[in-house]
Design a protein around this motif. Structure first.
Motif, mmCIF file in Angstrom:
data_model
loop_
_atom_site.group_PDB
_atom_site.id
_atom_site.type_symbol
_atom_site.label_atom_id
_atom_site.label_comp_id
_atom_site.label_asym_id
_atom_site.label_seq_id
_atom_site.Cartn_x
_atom_site.Cartn_y
_atom_site.Cartn_z
ATOM 1 N N LEU A 63 0.812 -1.203 0.000
ATOM 2 C CA LEU A 63 0.000 0.000 0.000
ATOM 3 C C LEU A 63 0.852 1.263 0.000
ATOM 4 C CD1 LEU A 63 -2.651 -1.048 2.654
ATOM 5 C CD2 LEU A 63 -2.916 -1.043 0.171
ATOM 6 N N THR A 64 0.417 2.210 -0.817
ATOM 7 C CA THR A 64 1.044 3.519 -0.892
ATOM 8 C C THR A 64 -0.036 4.533 -1.245
ATOM 9 O OG1 THR A 64 2.930 4.735 -1.798
ATOM 10 C CG2 THR A 64 1.716 3.325 -3.328
ATOM 11 N N GLU A 65 0.322 5.818 -1.305
ATOM 12 C CA GLU A 65 -0.665 6.836 -1.645
ATOM 13 C C GLU A 65 -1.397 6.436 -2.918
ATOM 14 O OE1 GLU A 65 2.495 7.596 -0.866
ATOM 15 O OE2 GLU A 65 2.401 9.017 0.794
ATOM 16 N N GLY A 66 -2.737 6.495 -2.865
ATOM 17 C CA GLY A 66 -3.562 6.153 -4.013
ATOM 18 C C GLY A 66 -4.049 4.717 -4.020
ATOM 19 N N SER A 67 -3.426 3.842 -3.251
ATOM 20 C CA SER A 67 -3.924 2.469 -3.152
ATOM 21 C C SER A 67 -5.296 2.495 -2.490
ATOM 22 C CB SER A 67 -2.994 1.597 -2.305
ATOM 23 O OG SER A 67 -1.723 1.466 -2.868
ATOM 24 N N VAL A 68 -6.118 1.509 -2.825
ATOM 25 C CA VAL A 68 -7.461 1.420 -2.270
ATOM 26 C C VAL A 68 -7.671 0.022 -1.705
ATOM 27 C CG1 VAL A 68 -9.935 1.457 -2.846
ATOM 28 C CG2 VAL A 68 -8.392 3.137 -3.859
ATOM 29 N N VAL A 69 -8.276 -0.029 -0.522
ATOM 30 C CA VAL A 69 -8.779 -1.262 0.057
ATOM 31 C C VAL A 69 -10.265 -1.039 0.279
ATOM 32 C CG1 VAL A 69 -6.577 -1.879 1.135
ATOM 33 C CG2 VAL A 69 -8.259 -0.567 2.438
ATOM 34 N N PRO A 70 -11.065 -2.081 0.343
ATOM 35 C CA PRO A 70 -12.506 -1.865 0.521
ATOM 36 C C PRO A 70 -12.810 -0.967 1.718
ATOM 37 C CG PRO A 70 -12.093 -4.133 -0.087
ATOM 38 C CD PRO A 70 -10.744 -3.502 0.163
ATOM 39 N N GLY A 71 -13.476 0.150 1.429
ATOM 40 C CA GLY A 71 -13.867 1.104 2.458
ATOM 41 C C GLY A 71 -12.912 2.264 2.663
ATOM 42 N N PHE A 72 -11.693 2.169 2.103
ATOM 43 C CA PHE A 72 -10.672 3.177 2.382
ATOM 44 C C PHE A 72 -9.780 3.450 1.181
ATOM 45 C CE2 PHE A 72 -11.595 1.085 6.386
ATOM 46 C CZ PHE A 72 -11.709 2.133 7.277
ATOM 47 N N ARG A 73 -9.256 4.672 1.141
ATOM 48 C CA ARG A 73 -8.228 5.074 0.185
ATOM 49 C C ARG A 73 -7.009 5.536 0.978
ATOM 50 N NH1 ARG A 73 -10.636 8.888 -3.973
ATOM 51 N NH2 ARG A 73 -11.490 6.877 -4.570
ATOM 52 N N VAL A 74 -5.823 5.098 0.577
ATOM 53 C CA VAL A 74 -4.596 5.509 1.269
ATOM 54 C C VAL A 74 -4.253 6.925 0.822
ATOM 55 C CG1 VAL A 74 -2.145 5.035 1.638
ATOM 56 C CG2 VAL A 74 -3.761 3.120 1.361
ATOM 57 N N THR A 75 -4.165 7.839 1.791
ATOM 58 C CA THR A 75 -3.809 9.222 1.478
ATOM 59 C C THR A 75 -2.366 9.540 1.877
ATOM 60 O OG1 THR A 75 -4.744 10.013 3.560
ATOM 61 C CG2 THR A 75 -6.175 10.055 1.609
ATOM 62 N N THR A 76 -1.827 8.794 2.844
ATOM 63 C CA THR A 76 -0.429 8.959 3.246
ATOM 64 C C THR A 76 0.137 7.589 3.603
ATOM 65 O OG1 THR A 76 -0.900 11.131 4.204
ATOM 66 C CG2 THR A 76 1.167 10.092 4.860
ATOM 67 N N ALA A 77 1.318 7.294 3.063
ATOM 68 C CA ALA A 77 2.043 6.084 3.446
ATOM 69 C C ALA A 77 3.502 6.486 3.636
ATOM 70 C CB ALA A 77 1.905 5.004 2.385
ATOM 71 N N ASP A 78 3.947 6.499 4.869
ATOM 72 C CA ASP A 78 5.314 6.873 5.217
ATOM 73 C C ASP A 78 5.903 5.744 6.075
ATOM 74 O OD1 ASP A 78 7.690 8.162 5.778
ATOM 75 O OD2 ASP A 78 6.784 9.581 7.199
ATOM 76 N N PRO A 79 6.346 4.656 5.410
ATOM 77 C CA PRO A 79 6.820 3.490 6.164
ATOM 78 C C PRO A 79 8.095 3.795 6.936
ATOM 79 C CG PRO A 79 6.913 3.094 3.765
ATOM 80 C CD PRO A 79 6.412 4.486 3.984
#
Length: 151
Positions: free
Chosen positions: A55-71
């Motif tokens: 998952l990274t910005e723009g990825s989608v999972v059911p019910g949610f959109r990733v807006t920030t991913a800072d691992p």
């Protein structure tokens, strides 16, 4: 009567594992947050998994959109459905004993149907129980170092 009522909360859990291990467990758990039948029933904007993995910005999972991913520090998800607009953020903070995992929720519930949904999900304490369950599953999936210690 004013605008939609806002709900905010934070749940915290200490995990005896390195942030990178906890991050991997968070990503695994986020992939299964919203059961497809529920996501369809409440009319979520994002209904199926799409986009890059991990998952990274723009990825989608059911019910949610990733807006920030800072691992391995921060994962922010947002979502919208008929009754609510919401954000769920996972913050990972290194600690001498492992990683402090925080789940931050921020949601609004517009209109009469939003108020009813809030009563069913928030005021019933279902959201608190569900969030604690998510954190517990992440902890179970977060392996400590080979000798059980955090290095």
């Amino acid at each position: 009567m004013g605008g939609p009522r806002r709900y905010q909360d934070v749940h915290t859990l200490m995990i005896a594992a390195l942030p990178e291990a906890v991050w991997a467990a968070v990503l695994d758990q986020v992939e299964v947050l919203g059961p497809s039948w529920y996501v369809r029933a409440i009319g979520c904007r994002d209904r199926r998994a799409v986009g890059p993995r991990p998952l990274t910005e723009g990825s989608v999972v059911p019910g949610f959109r990733v807006t920030t991913a800072d691992p391995p520090r921060l994962l922010v998800l947002d979502g919208v459905h008929r009754f609510s607009a919401y954000t769920l953020a996972f913050r990972l903070v290194p600690d001498d004993t492992g990683t402090r995992l925080e789940a931050h929720t921020d949601a609004t519930f517009p209109g009469a149907l939003g108020a009813i949904y809030r009563l069913l999900v928030i005021d019933s304490r279902f959201h608190k129980v569900a969030t604690r369950s998510i954190l517990a599953r992440i902890r179970r999936r977060s392996p400590a170092g080979p000798d059980g210690a955090v290095h």
